[in-house]
Design a protein around this motif. Structure first.
Motif, PDB file in Angstrom:
ATOM      1  N   THR A 191       0.582  -1.188   0.057  1.00  0.00           N
ATOM      2  CA  THR A 191       0.077   0.007  -0.008  1.00  0.00           C
ATOM      3  C   THR A 191       0.647   1.202   0.039  1.00  0.00           C
ATOM      4  OG1 THR A 191      -0.226  -0.316   2.419  1.00  0.00           O
ATOM      5  CG2 THR A 191      -1.881  -1.186   1.081  1.00  0.00           C
ATOM      6  N   VAL A 192       2.071   1.263  -0.170  1.00  0.00           N
ATOM      7  CA  VAL A 192       3.056   2.269  -0.044  1.00  0.00           C
ATOM      8  C   VAL A 192       2.726   3.117  -1.180  1.00  0.00           C
ATOM      9  CG1 VAL A 192       4.968   1.305  -1.304  1.00  0.00           C
ATOM     10  CG2 VAL A 192       5.214   3.043   0.389  1.00  0.00           C
ATOM     11  N   HIS A 193       2.991   4.460  -1.003  1.00  0.00           N
ATOM     12  CA  HIS A 193       2.844   5.565  -2.182  1.00  0.00           C
ATOM     13  C   HIS A 193       3.821   5.148  -3.451  1.00  0.00           C
ATOM     14  CE1 HIS A 193       2.351   9.280  -4.099  1.00  0.00           C
ATOM     15  NE2 HIS A 193       1.226   9.580  -3.417  1.00  0.00           N
ATOM     16  N   PHE A 219      -5.228  -3.475   6.110  1.00  0.00           N
ATOM     17  CA  PHE A 219      -4.240  -3.087   4.831  1.00  0.00           C
ATOM     18  C   PHE A 219      -3.115  -2.340   5.484  1.00  0.00           C
ATOM     19  CE2 PHE A 219      -8.702  -2.468   3.405  1.00  0.00           C
ATOM     20  CZ  PHE A 219      -8.749  -3.095   2.228  1.00  0.00           C
ATOM     21  N   ARG A 220      -2.453  -2.977   6.748  1.00  0.00           N
ATOM     22  CA  ARG A 220      -1.266  -2.752   7.354  1.00  0.00           C
ATOM     23  C   ARG A 220      -0.183  -3.775   6.971  1.00  0.00           C
ATOM     24  NH1 ARG A 220      -1.866  -3.589  12.658  1.00  0.00           N
ATOM     25  NH2 ARG A 220      -0.685  -1.793  13.632  1.00  0.00           N
ATOM     26  N   MET A 221       1.166  -3.373   6.924  1.00  0.00           N
ATOM     27  CA  MET A 221       2.021  -4.297   6.753  1.00  0.00           C
ATOM     28  C   MET A 221       2.309  -5.577   7.323  1.00  0.00           C
ATOM     29  SD  MET A 221       6.249  -3.673   6.849  1.00  0.00           S
ATOM     30  CE  MET A 221       6.547  -2.323   5.609  1.00  0.00           C
ATOM     31  N   ASP A 222       2.308  -6.602   6.818  1.00  0.00           N
ATOM     32  CA  ASP A 222       2.290  -7.921   7.313  1.00  0.00           C
ATOM     33  C   ASP A 222       3.745  -7.991   7.800  1.00  0.00           C
ATOM     34  OD1 ASP A 222       2.685 -10.464   8.264  1.00  0.00           O
ATOM     35  OD2 ASP A 222       1.038 -11.270   6.956  1.00  0.00           O
ATOM     36  N   VAL A 223       4.144  -7.807   9.313  1.00  0.00           N
ATOM     37  CA  VAL A 223       5.646  -7.942   9.847  1.00  0.00           C
ATOM     38  C   VAL A 223       6.070  -9.441   9.692  1.00  0.00           C
ATOM     39  CG1 VAL A 223       5.321  -5.751  11.047  1.00  0.00           C
ATOM     40  CG2 VAL A 223       4.609  -8.017  12.222  1.00  0.00           C
ATOM     41  N   SER A 224       5.254 -10.320   9.717  1.00  0.00           N
ATOM     42  CA  SER A 224       5.711 -11.592   9.518  1.00  0.00           C
ATOM     43  C   SER A 224       6.380 -11.903   8.168  1.00  0.00           C
ATOM     44  CB  SER A 224       4.573 -12.776  10.105  1.00  0.00           C
ATOM     45  OG  SER A 224       4.438 -12.893  11.225  1.00  0.00           O
ATOM     46  N   ALA A 225       5.516 -11.417   7.106  1.00  0.00           N
ATOM     47  CA  ALA A 225       5.895 -11.578   5.664  1.00  0.00           C
ATOM     48  C   ALA A 225       7.094 -10.710   5.633  1.00  0.00           C
ATOM     49  CB  ALA A 225       5.002 -11.265   5.018  1.00  0.00           C
ATOM     50  N   LEU A 226       7.331  -9.460   6.378  1.00  0.00           N
ATOM     51  CA  LEU A 226       8.577  -8.833   6.245  1.00  0.00           C
ATOM     52  C   LEU A 226       9.815  -9.502   6.784  1.00  0.00           C
ATOM     53  CD1 LEU A 226      10.012  -6.308   5.853  1.00  0.00           C
ATOM     54  CD2 LEU A 226       9.400  -5.418   8.314  1.00  0.00           C
ATOM     55  N   ARG A 227       9.610 -10.311   7.694  1.00  0.00           N
ATOM     56  CA  ARG A 227      10.664 -10.971   8.411  1.00  0.00           C
ATOM     57  C   ARG A 227      11.155 -11.936   7.324  1.00  0.00           C
ATOM     58  NH1 ARG A 227       7.476 -10.829  13.283  1.00  0.00           N
ATOM     59  NH2 ARG A 227       8.383  -9.361  14.848  1.00  0.00           N
ATOM     60  N   GLY A 248      -0.396   6.588   7.572  1.00  0.00           N
ATOM     61  CA  GLY A 248      -1.462   7.129   6.725  1.00  0.00           C
ATOM     62  C   GLY A 248      -1.368   6.797   5.187  1.00  0.00           C
ATOM     63  N   THR A 249      -1.816   5.421   4.897  1.00  0.00           N
ATOM     64  CA  THR A 249      -1.714   5.118   3.524  1.00  0.00           C
ATOM     65  C   THR A 249      -2.561   6.020   2.523  1.00  0.00           C
ATOM     66  OG1 THR A 249      -3.408   3.368   3.861  1.00  0.00           O
ATOM     67  CG2 THR A 249      -0.820   2.662   3.988  1.00  0.00           C
ATOM     68  N   VAL A 250      -2.078   5.936   1.398  1.00  0.00           N
ATOM     69  CA  VAL A 250      -3.022   6.957   0.723  1.00  0.00           C
ATOM     70  C   VAL A 250      -4.308   6.449   0.127  1.00  0.00           C
ATOM     71  CG1 VAL A 250      -1.982   6.125  -1.566  1.00  0.00           C
ATOM     72  CG2 VAL A 250      -2.619   8.540  -1.515  1.00  0.00           C
ATOM     73  N   ASP A 251      -4.282   5.225   0.060  1.00  0.00           N
ATOM     74  CA  ASP A 251      -5.809   4.618  -0.164  1.00  0.00           C
ATOM     75  C   ASP A 251      -6.612   4.659   0.830  1.00  0.00           C
ATOM     76  OD1 ASP A 251      -5.257   4.041  -2.944  1.00  0.00           O
ATOM     77  OD2 ASP A 251      -4.106   2.445  -2.311  1.00  0.00           O
ATOM     78  N   THR A 252      -6.580   4.409   1.994  1.00  0.00           N
ATOM     79  CA  THR A 252      -7.349   3.982   3.253  1.00  0.00           C
ATOM     80  C   THR A 252      -6.848   4.693   4.479  1.00  0.00           C
ATOM     81  OG1 THR A 252      -6.324   2.008   4.271  1.00  0.00           O
ATOM     82  CG2 THR A 252      -7.730   1.510   2.236  1.00  0.00           C
ATOM     83  N   GLY A 253      -5.870   5.240   4.462  1.00  0.00           N
ATOM     84  CA  GLY A 253      -5.494   5.991   5.783  1.00  0.00           C
ATOM     85  C   GLY A 253      -4.878   5.220   6.901  1.00  0.00           C
ATOM     86  N   ALA A 254      -4.416   3.856   6.662  1.00  0.00           N
ATOM     87  CA  ALA A 254      -4.065   2.981   7.388  1.00  0.00           C
ATOM     88  C   ALA A 254      -2.693   3.253   7.851  1.00  0.00           C
ATOM     89  CB  ALA A 254      -4.000   1.491   6.687  1.00  0.00           C
TER      90      ALA A 254
END
Length: 502
Positions: A191-193, A219-227, A248-254
């Motif tokens: 969801t990053v800009h 719509f927040r980053m999945d930190v397990s997937a990040l690791r 504050g993501t541009v699509d939903t503000g998450a």
């Protein structure tokens, strides 16, 4: 002014012409204040008439002198009524601030001073240093942090990516040798800009070097997937160097789980950058500050004063925790830019040592004016007000049987759509897309569109300090009325297809 030419050899008025100029300036200022005070009486947006568009396209270069009165008359007729509309309380499309009368006056003062803030020793430089110190403190970063004001978060994110890439071992050598065979990779949620991907492109890293991490149902980053992605990249011989959390993501503000991302960055020895283009300023709100407190752990931060802080365009900001690393990424030594211990060439480091621009305007004056006139507490309450309007809008959407809320409302962005029974997804997408155009052309309200889980939705971003719950209700009323009208136009076609099929 009425005279065609100034009598002075310079471009300034001379003698009594100054009084004529003063009177014209006052009339222009009064007209703009009148316009701001009557925004609600005007359309949010209206298309530029073709004859005006053509008049700009065909206008010849002026060779002879004109008058200030002629210029402003043309501005009032051909520009003022046809601007983006983001000053209007009914503008809920893109994340644009509404500006303020105080900011308008500060911009005029800055233009009158005409200072270049690339460097040298003068008071405007100290104003920007003060504003950067304030910004760092507001966001929980040390007041010793480095930073500068830029055009917007696109440039701020670009600068942060450059600093992060050169903060790595042998990173400063990249200024001379380039990447060579290094495989630097960074991470951000899907969801990053788009400006973060563009920053990787412009920095020579390549867009493939930005790994897009899956998101959860909020719509927040999945930190397990990040690791897991970091581990896989290291195993493949890549060099992870950066992780970007979005406030504050541009699509939903998450808001990404910034605290968790900061912890992973610390463990993995990655640069932790926060893209807080609009959402970072919600830290001024007592209600939202806890969700954003981890911004204070960032190595760098990008955000815009011209969004939720309502500073006139443009006024982006980048903050870097370590001033030494910031300067190491950009500073240069050129004979014509030599620094001295006194005189006008004193005052190092200069802002041109912290970013790509040598010529820079006095953006800091309008930021100073906004913060000193309104104060951070009042700006924090304004953030709460916008988010309250968003919650009101979401509740209204959920009460309407023909409307569907498409994403959780974290801050100030509400995504919804009109249900069109008996149709496929492509038809619903087209219906909602055309409806948004109808809304914009109506002059009543101006939302935008985005896609949530592949579906096109209506997106309302409540950023303007002038927007109220009544404005949100007015938008929903317009959505329902125009949707009914468009549905009635569509129904004969559906009946015709049904009869031919039967």
């Amino acid at each position: 002014m009425t005279s065609r030419d100034f009598s002075s050899d310079s471009l300034d008025p001379s003698g009594e012409e100054w009084e004529q100029f003063r009177a014209s300036g006052h009339r222009m200022l009064d007209a703009m204040i009148d316009n701001l005070s009557t925004l609600r009486e005007r359309p949010v947006w209206q298309p530029v008439p073709e004859q005006i568009r053509e008049s700009f396209r065909e206008a010849p270069i002026p060779e002879e002198s004109g008058t200030l009165t002629e210029f402003f008359t043309r501005f009032e007729q051909a520009v003022l009524p046809y601007s983006t509309g983001n000053r209007h309380p009914g503008f809920m499309g893109w994340v644009h601030g509404g500006g303020t009368p105080a900011g308008m006056l500060a911009e005029m003062l800055a233009a009158g001073l005409n200072a270049n803030l690339g460097g040298r020793d003068h008071a405007p430089v100290e104003v920007e240093r003060m504003v950067i110190r304030w910004a760092a403190t507001m966001m929980g970063l040390p007041e010793t942090a480095s930073g500068l004001l830029v055009t917007g978060s696109s440039m701020a994110n670009f600068i942060a990516v450059i600093v992060a890439s050169r903060a790595q071992p042998a990173g400063t050598e990249m200024r001379k040798t380039g990447l060579q065979a290094r495989k630097l990779v960074g991470y951000a949620a899907r969801t990053v800009h788009g400006c973060v991907s563009r920053a990787f492109d412009l920095a020579g890293l390549g867009t493939d070097a930005l790994r897009l991490v899956p998101v959860d149902t909020s719509f927040r980053m999945d930190v397990s997937a990040l690791r897991q992605m970091i581990a896989e990249d290291r195993k493949a011989g890549a060099e992870p160097f950066l992780v970007v959390g979005t406030a504050g993501t541009v699509d939903t503000g998450a808001i990404d789980p910034l605290e968790d991302i900061a912890a992973i960055a610390g463990t993995e020895k990655l640069w932790f950058h926060v893209d807080g283009a609009f959402g970072a300023l919600a830290t001024l709100s007592e209600r939202f500050h806890p969700a954003l407190e981890a911004i204070g752990k960032a190595d760098s931060l990008a955000f815009d004063f011209h969004k939720w802080a309502q500073v006139p365009y443009d006024a982006g900001c980048v903050i870097v925790r370590d001033p030494v690393r910031h300067a190491a990424a950009f500073a240069q030594t050129l004979s014509y830019l030599s620094r001295e211990d006194r005189g006008l060439a004193a005052g190092a480091p200069w802002f041109c040592d912290l970013g790509p621009d040598l010529s820079r305007g006095f953006r800091a004056l309008k930021v100073w004016a906004t913060l000193s006139i309104y104060g951070t507490r009042r700006l924090g309450r304004m953030v709460d007000q916008c988010c309250d309007v968003a919650q009101h809008l979401a509740a209204r959407v959920e009460r309407e049987p023909t409307l569907e809320l498409m994403a959780p409302v974290t801050l100030n962005i509400v995504c919804f759509r009109v249900r069109v029974p008996g149709t496929d997804e492509a038809t619903q997408d087209t219906f909602n897309a055309e409806l948004v155009k109808d809304l914009q052309e109506s002059g009543i309200t101006a939302p935008s569109t985005t896609r949530i889980s592949g579906q096109l939705v209506i997106r309302a971003a409540i950023v303007n300090h002038r927007t109220t719950c009544a404005d949100a209700d007015r938008m929903v009323d317009a959505v329902l009325n125009l949707a009914m009208r468009r549905d009635l136009q569509r129904m004969p076609e559906d009946r015709s297809r049904g009869n031919s099929a039967g």
